[in-house]
Structure formats: C-alpha cells, structure tokens
Design an enzyme around this catalytic site. Structure first.
Site, short mmCIF file in Angstrom:
data_model
loop_
_atom_site.label_atom_id
_atom_site.label_comp_id
_atom_site.label_asym_id
_atom_site.label_seq_id
_atom_site.Cartn_x
_atom_site.Cartn_y
_atom_site.Cartn_z
N ASP A 92 28.92 77.92 35.07
CA ASP A 92 27.79 76.93 34.25
C ASP A 92 26.65 77.65 34.49
O ASP A 92 25.98 77.92 35.45
CB ASP A 92 27.86 75.67 35.12
N GLU A 176 30.64 78.08 28.84
CA GLU A 176 30.43 77.14 27.54
C GLU A 176 29.96 77.79 26.55
O GLU A 176 29.34 78.87 26.67
CB GLU A 176 29.31 76.18 28.16
N ASP A 272 25.78 71.27 39.05
CA ASP A 272 26.45 72.62 38.39
C ASP A 272 27.59 73.04 38.76
O ASP A 272 28.56 73.66 38.08
CB ASP A 272 25.27 73.61 38.82
#
Ligand SMILES: [Zn+2]
Length: 297
Positions: A92, A176, A272
C-alpha cells in the site's frame, strides 16, 4: 494549437534552449575506458558508471543542471532468470507512510523536497530580484536548477534502494493501479469544471510527486522483469474500506486516518496494513485467474 483553441488541451509549448537539451547519435559512437567518441565532436572524456554489455544501438547526450550526461542504449540476448524467492507481497502506497507491506514492514517517505523547500523558496525570491537574462540572474538560475537536481537525486537514490530490496525478496508484487498522473492533475480542474479543495489537493499532490509513487512503480516493474518476477496491478477500489479479516466493506470502518476498525467483526489494525493485505488478496485473485496482464508480465 487547434486542440488548445477547442479547449481540450493546453497551450502548445515552444522549443527553447535549456528545456530539453539533448541530442542522439544513432551510429558512429566508440567507447573506451575513460573516453567516448561522438561523431562530429570527437573524443570526449567521460566517467563510465557501469560496464557496457552488448551492442551499442544509440547514444543520447543530455544536459541537466549544468552537467552533461551520456546514456548508451544496448541490445543483448538474455535468458529470463528464475526469481530466487517464492514470496508474494501486497504494497500500500501512502502519504504518511510511503510504503506498507502486507507482511507488516513499513517504509517512511523521503520528503526530500520538504526539507529543501524553504531554502528553495529563498533562492526563488533572489532570482525574482535579479534582472532577467543578466549574468547574476543566470548564476542564480543555475543554482536553483542544481538544487532541484539534488532533491531529485536524493529521492531517486532512496527509491532505488527500496525497489531493489523489495524486488529481490518477492517474486510477485501486488500494487494498486493508481493513476498517479490523473491524481496529480486533478486539483486545478478545467475551465468548465474547476477543481474542489484546490489548496488541500495541491498539497497532497506535491507530496505525491515528492514521494514518487509513479517512479517507484516504474522501478519495481523493470526490476521484476530483470529478475523473472512479476508486478500485479489491482483495482484500488475499496482497498482502504474493506476489512481484510471478514471482507465487510464500509466507510464507517475507517473512522480515523491511521486506524482500521471493522464495525462488523471488530478487527482492529493499522489502516495501511489492512489496505496492503487487501491488495495482496486482490492480487492473488488475479493470479488465480491466470491473468497477469501485459503491464505486469
Ligand atoms: Zn471485519
């Protein structure tokens, strides 16, 4: 210009000395230990930062902050290696913490820009007081460019150490699929659709740019290709609102910035880390489908 008048694109930029100072030699370049032969220029002393392997395809000479650089593109046959690790990891990327790994490792941001920001602002004011185009103005301008180059070097150095470390230890890296470019452009908006929270967003944007998520992702991708690993890009939708324990998804799970607290199963975790675990799970789902995608292969 046509696109600009139609309102769909920005004003075209003119070519100008100092903006893209670079030129390319497609052939005729020779390299020795401490010097390089450039057609029409001759032998030039240079510092070879690494050995040249393969056949030289072309050479680009560029100037950055008053220094000249030469990049040599080569072609060579290479067998795709077997990645030494079997580990799959989710990452992340954030502002407060630069990277949080699904195994709990945390990496702080560099913020190289923030540190130098005051100094840079002072230098900028100095520049504004000088007569544009004068010798003193040029000197000041070059000092500012050097500062910018220093900031970028610091940042890249950090990002390279980090991406090498992660790439060495994990065969598959799930990230991501953040549209960093879209994110960084959205603050100002367009003439028809002005952006909301411009000040807040441009602060966040500067932090994003400063931390170089885009560059980090780029480095991870090519380093994984070198080592025979993969990068899997996953849809960032809900990765911060979904419970990595039970799957319950709600904005209510995220009452504070730092903590995740599932209102369904009471799972409490650093926000996170929770997101990194979701990214890993989403990446594993992509792998199970056997669709790594062009981007990541
Ligand atoms: Zn839960």
């Amino acid at each position: 210009m046509r696109d600009f008048l139609a309102g769909s694109k920005g004003m075209p930029r003119f070519k100008k000395k100092g903006r893209h100072d670079s030129f390319r030699f497609p052939q005729g370049v020779k390299v020795e230990q401490k010097k390089i032969y450039l057609p029409k220029i001759g032998w030039v002393k240079f510092r070879k930062s690494r050995e040249i392997e393969g056949t030289i395809k072309n050479v680009t000479v560029s100037r950055l902050a008053g220094k000249w650089y030469v990049s040599i593109q080569v072609e060579r046959e290479q067998v795709v290696p077997n990645h030494p690790s079997r580990s799959v990891i989710g990452i992340d990327l954030g502002v407060a913490l630069f990277a949080t790994l699904s195994d709990g490792q945390v990496f702080m941001p560099v913020d190289s820009f923030k540190v130098c920001q005051k100094k840079l602002a002072k230098q900028q004011r100095n520049l504004a007081r000088k007569v544009k185009g004068s010798e003193n103005w040029k000197k000041q301008k070059s000092a500012i460019q050097k500062m910018h180059a220093k900031i970028a070097n610091k940042r890249n150095d950090y990002l390279h150490k980090l991406s090498t470390n992660i790439s060495k230890n994990h065969v598959v890296i799930c990230l991501e699929d953040l549209k960093v470019k879209n994110l960084t452009r959205s603050a100002k908006g367009t003439r028809d659709k002005p952006g909301k929270n411009i000040a807040a967003k441009s602060g966040l944007n500067r932090s994003i740019l400063d931390q170089g998520w885009y560059e980090f992702k780029r480095q991870l991708m090519y380093k994984q290709t070198w080592r025979g690993g993969h990068v899997v890009l996953v849809d960032p939708k809900y990765s911060s609102q979904k419970c990595s324990n039970c799957g319950f998804t709600s904005a209510e799970n995220r009452r504070t910035q730092a903590n995740f607290n599932c209102i369904s199963c009471n799972y409490v975790l650093n926000a996170d880390l929770n997101a990194a675990k979701n990214i890993l799970a989403a990446g594993l789902a992509v792998l199970a489908c056997g669709d790594i995608g062009q981007d990541a292969a």
